[in-house]
Design a protein around this motif. Sequence first.
Motif, PDB file in Angstrom:
ATOM      1  N   ASN A 209       0.812  -1.224   0.000  1.00  0.00           N
ATOM      2  CA  ASN A 209       0.000   0.000   0.000  1.00  0.00           C
ATOM      3  C   ASN A 209       0.844   1.273   0.000  1.00  0.00           C
ATOM      4  O   ASN A 209       0.311   2.368   0.140  1.00  0.00           O
ATOM      5  CB  ASN A 209      -0.938   0.006   1.218  1.00  0.00           C
ATOM      6  N   THR A 210       2.144   1.125  -0.135  1.00  0.00           N
ATOM      7  CA  THR A 210       3.019   2.294  -0.156  1.00  0.00           C
ATOM      8  C   THR A 210       2.887   2.999  -1.506  1.00  0.00           C
ATOM      9  O   THR A 210       2.880   2.332  -2.540  1.00  0.00           O
ATOM     10  CB  THR A 210       4.485   1.853   0.046  1.00  0.00           C
ATOM     11  N   PRO A 211       2.781   4.340  -1.512  1.00  0.00           N
ATOM     12  CA  PRO A 211       2.720   5.037  -2.802  1.00  0.00           C
ATOM     13  C   PRO A 211       3.961   4.732  -3.641  1.00  0.00           C
ATOM     14  O   PRO A 211       5.071   4.640  -3.096  1.00  0.00           O
ATOM     15  CB  PRO A 211       2.686   6.523  -2.401  1.00  0.00           C
ATOM     16  N   PRO A 212       3.776   4.552  -4.971  1.00  0.00           N
ATOM     17  CA  PRO A 212       4.910   4.149  -5.830  1.00  0.00           C
ATOM     18  C   PRO A 212       6.105   5.091  -5.759  1.00  0.00           C
ATOM     19  O   PRO A 212       7.252   4.653  -5.864  1.00  0.00           O
ATOM     20  CB  PRO A 212       4.320   4.122  -7.224  1.00  0.00           C
ATOM     21  N   ARG A 213       5.847   6.405  -5.589  1.00  0.00           N
ATOM     22  CA  ARG A 213       6.983   7.343  -5.501  1.00  0.00           C
ATOM     23  C   ARG A 213       7.832   7.037  -4.268  1.00  0.00           C
ATOM     24  O   ARG A 213       9.055   7.130  -4.306  1.00  0.00           O
ATOM     25  CB  ARG A 213       6.481   8.790  -5.454  1.00  0.00           C
ATOM     26  N   ASN A 214       7.156   6.667  -3.174  1.00  0.00           N
ATOM     27  CA  ASN A 214       7.901   6.299  -1.963  1.00  0.00           C
ATOM     28  C   ASN A 214       8.690   5.003  -2.164  1.00  0.00           C
ATOM     29  O   ASN A 214       9.786   4.842  -1.633  1.00  0.00           O
ATOM     30  CB  ASN A 214       6.941   6.135  -0.782  1.00  0.00           C
ATOM     31  N   LYS A 215       8.092   4.085  -2.968  1.00  0.00           N
ATOM     32  CA  LYS A 215       8.808   2.828  -3.248  1.00  0.00           C
ATOM     33  C   LYS A 215      10.102   3.123  -4.013  1.00  0.00           C
ATOM     34  O   LYS A 215      11.132   2.499  -3.761  1.00  0.00           O
ATOM     35  CB  LYS A 215       7.935   1.887  -4.082  1.00  0.00           C
ATOM     36  N   VAL A 216      10.036   4.086  -4.951  1.00  0.00           N
ATOM     37  CA  VAL A 216      11.246   4.451  -5.700  1.00  0.00           C
ATOM     38  C   VAL A 216      12.270   5.058  -4.741  1.00  0.00           C
ATOM     39  O   VAL A 216      13.467   4.767  -4.824  1.00  0.00           O
ATOM     40  CB  VAL A 216      10.925   5.411  -6.865  1.00  0.00           C
ATOM     41  N   LEU A 217      11.786   5.895  -3.811  1.00  0.00           N
ATOM     42  CA  LEU A 217      12.708   6.494  -2.836  1.00  0.00           C
ATOM     43  C   LEU A 217      13.351   5.412  -1.963  1.00  0.00           C
ATOM     44  O   LEU A 217      14.520   5.529  -1.578  1.00  0.00           O
ATOM     45  CB  LEU A 217      11.972   7.524  -1.969  1.00  0.00           C
ATOM     46  N   MET A 218      12.585   4.361  -1.666  1.00  0.00           N
ATOM     47  CA  MET A 218      13.142   3.247  -0.876  1.00  0.00           C
ATOM     48  C   MET A 218      14.239   2.533  -1.675  1.00  0.00           C
ATOM     49  O   MET A 218      15.256   2.113  -1.119  1.00  0.00           O
ATOM     50  CB  MET A 218      12.023   2.266  -0.482  1.00  0.00           C
ATOM     51  N   ILE A 219      14.020   2.424  -2.991  1.00  0.00           N
ATOM     52  CA  ILE A 219      15.055   1.813  -3.851  1.00  0.00           C
ATOM     53  C   ILE A 219      16.304   2.707  -3.852  1.00  0.00           C
ATOM     54  O   ILE A 219      17.438   2.214  -3.799  1.00  0.00           O
ATOM     55  CB  ILE A 219      14.517   1.586  -5.287  1.00  0.00           C
TER      56      ILE A 219
ATOM     57  N   ALA B 258      24.000   0.270  -0.776  1.00  0.00           N
ATOM     58  CA  ALA B 258      24.851  -0.642  -1.550  1.00  0.00           C
ATOM     59  C   ALA B 258      26.053   0.068  -2.172  1.00  0.00           C
ATOM     60  O   ALA B 258      26.833  -0.549  -2.901  1.00  0.00           O
ATOM     61  CB  ALA B 258      24.026  -1.314  -2.641  1.00  0.00           C
ATOM     62  N   GLY B 259      26.179   1.376  -1.916  1.00  0.00           N
ATOM     63  CA  GLY B 259      27.338   2.121  -2.426  1.00  0.00           C
ATOM     64  C   GLY B 259      27.138   2.693  -3.821  1.00  0.00           C
ATOM     65  O   GLY B 259      28.088   3.192  -4.419  1.00  0.00           O
ATOM     66  N   CYS B 260      25.915   2.602  -4.346  1.00  0.00           N
ATOM     67  CA  CYS B 260      25.651   3.141  -5.694  1.00  0.00           C
ATOM     68  C   CYS B 260      25.040   4.545  -5.569  1.00  0.00           C
ATOM     69  O   CYS B 260      23.885   4.771  -5.956  1.00  0.00           O
ATOM     70  CB  CYS B 260      24.710   2.220  -6.475  1.00  0.00           C
ATOM     71  N   ARG B 261      25.818   5.473  -5.027  1.00  0.00           N
ATOM     72  CA  ARG B 261      25.328   6.827  -4.735  1.00  0.00           C
ATOM     73  C   ARG B 261      24.924   7.568  -6.015  1.00  0.00           C
ATOM     74  O   ARG B 261      23.891   8.228  -6.054  1.00  0.00           O
ATOM     75  CB  ARG B 261      26.421   7.609  -4.004  1.00  0.00           C
ATOM     76  N   GLU B 262      25.733   7.392  -7.059  1.00  0.00           N
ATOM     77  CA  GLU B 262      25.468   8.109  -8.314  1.00  0.00           C
ATOM     78  C   GLU B 262      24.120   7.695  -8.916  1.00  0.00           C
ATOM     79  O   GLU B 262      23.327   8.552  -9.329  1.00  0.00           O
ATOM     80  CB  GLU B 262      26.588   7.797  -9.305  1.00  0.00           C
ATOM     81  N   GLU B 263      23.869   6.376  -8.955  1.00  0.00           N
ATOM     82  CA  GLU B 263      22.601   5.868  -9.507  1.00  0.00           C
ATOM     83  C   GLU B 263      21.421   6.363  -8.672  1.00  0.00           C
ATOM     84  O   GLU B 263      20.380   6.743  -9.208  1.00  0.00           O
ATOM     85  CB  GLU B 263      22.582   4.330  -9.537  1.00  0.00           C
ATOM     86  N   ALA B 264      21.621   6.345  -7.331  1.00  0.00           N
ATOM     87  CA  ALA B 264      20.553   6.794  -6.425  1.00  0.00           C
ATOM     88  C   ALA B 264      20.205   8.256  -6.693  1.00  0.00           C
ATOM     89  O   ALA B 264      19.026   8.633  -6.749  1.00  0.00           O
ATOM     90  CB  ALA B 264      20.977   6.602  -4.972  1.00  0.00           C
ATOM     91  N   GLU B 265      21.240   9.069  -6.891  1.00  0.00           N
ATOM     92  CA  GLU B 265      21.006  10.501  -7.133  1.00  0.00           C
ATOM     93  C   GLU B 265      20.311  10.731  -8.468  1.00  0.00           C
ATOM     94  O   GLU B 265      19.412  11.566  -8.574  1.00  0.00           O
ATOM     95  CB  GLU B 265      22.329  11.281  -7.066  1.00  0.00           C
ATOM     96  N   ARG B 266      20.720   9.954  -9.491  1.00  0.00           N
ATOM     97  CA  ARG B 266      20.083  10.103 -10.802  1.00  0.00           C
ATOM     98  C   ARG B 266      18.612   9.687 -10.735  1.00  0.00           C
ATOM     99  O   ARG B 266      17.739  10.324 -11.331  1.00  0.00           O
ATOM    100  CB  ARG B 266      20.828   9.274 -11.851  1.00  0.00           C
ATOM    101  N   LEU B 267      18.352   8.628  -9.986  1.00  0.00           N
ATOM    102  CA  LEU B 267      16.970   8.147  -9.843  1.00  0.00           C
ATOM    103  C   LEU B 267      16.120   9.188  -9.113  1.00  0.00           C
ATOM    104  O   LEU B 267      14.988   9.489  -9.521  1.00  0.00           O
ATOM    105  CB  LEU B 267      16.982   6.809  -9.087  1.00  0.00           C
ATOM    106  N   GLU B 268      16.669   9.758  -8.058  1.00  0.00           N
ATOM    107  CA  GLU B 268      15.945  10.810  -7.304  1.00  0.00           C
ATOM    108  C   GLU B 268      15.682  12.028  -8.184  1.00  0.00           C
ATOM    109  O   GLU B 268      14.610  12.626  -8.132  1.00  0.00           O
ATOM    110  CB  GLU B 268      16.752  11.222  -6.073  1.00  0.00           C
ATOM    111  N   GLU B 269      16.680  12.350  -8.996  1.00  0.00           N
ATOM    112  CA  GLU B 269      16.561  13.511  -9.885  1.00  0.00           C
ATOM    113  C   GLU B 269      15.424  13.285 -10.889  1.00  0.00           C
ATOM    114  O   GLU B 269      14.591  14.170 -11.122  1.00  0.00           O
ATOM    115  CB  GLU B 269      17.891  13.704 -10.606  1.00  0.00           C
ATOM    116  N   GLN B 270      15.393  12.085 -11.489  1.00  0.00           N
ATOM    117  CA  GLN B 270      14.341  11.766 -12.469  1.00  0.00           C
ATOM    118  C   GLN B 270      12.976  11.753 -11.801  1.00  0.00           C
ATOM    119  O   GLN B 270      11.996  12.216 -12.382  1.00  0.00           O
ATOM    120  CB  GLN B 270      14.612  10.408 -13.130  1.00  0.00           C
TER     121      GLN B 270
END
Lengths: 73, 132
Positions: free
Chosen positions: B67-77, B84-96
């Motif tokens: 029941n978590t909103p999908p945007r929050n699920k992306v933030l959890m990812i 996991a040390g993938c800071r760059e990917e996390a930032e790009r995902l947050e930006e998108q």
Amino acid sequence: MASAANANLNAVRETMDVLLEISRLLNTGLDMESLSICVRLCEQGINPEALSAVIKELRKASESLKASENCTN
Amino acid sequence: SSSITELLSALCDCSLSGVSWKRRALGGVSRESFHRALKKRAYGALLSNLFQDGTKGPAPGLSATANTPPRNKVLMICFDLRVAGCREEAERLEEQLGRLPEGGYSGLKEVDAVLDLLVNLAGSAPPPPTSF
């Protein structure tokens, strides 16, 4: 009227670009064509969880077909 | 706009791209027959998932984030990626995610449903080949 339609088209294009980039970052394996089909299916009310099961099922089937192709080669 | 049956058929076509049919036709497997088999599997997967939606609460195995909103699920990812040390990917995902317009401003009716689909498919493709 036409400018409103153009603005909406631009908004759809921009949203699709962002969704494709998110899809790529999440490593979903969807290309632009399958993503746009999925978007239209979601717009028709298909449950996203059910749709993801469909995509995984189709992948399994086509991968087994491609694997059998490699074996015959 | 196309119907659900036409769209599912188009999805089957997409998954058959890259398959050589010339040689297969000799072995008795035609594109049409395999396409029919694919559609059958697609409908099977679709319907079995639809009928799981009962009134008896969440199905066993359903995650706590259902029941978590999908945007929050992306933030959890994004959080998981950072851990996991993938800071760059996390930032790009947050930006998108930040660029993704809300509701009607996107020109699409079901942006959150599409986002939910992407979360469900996250990591389901083989990892991209690394370049040397």
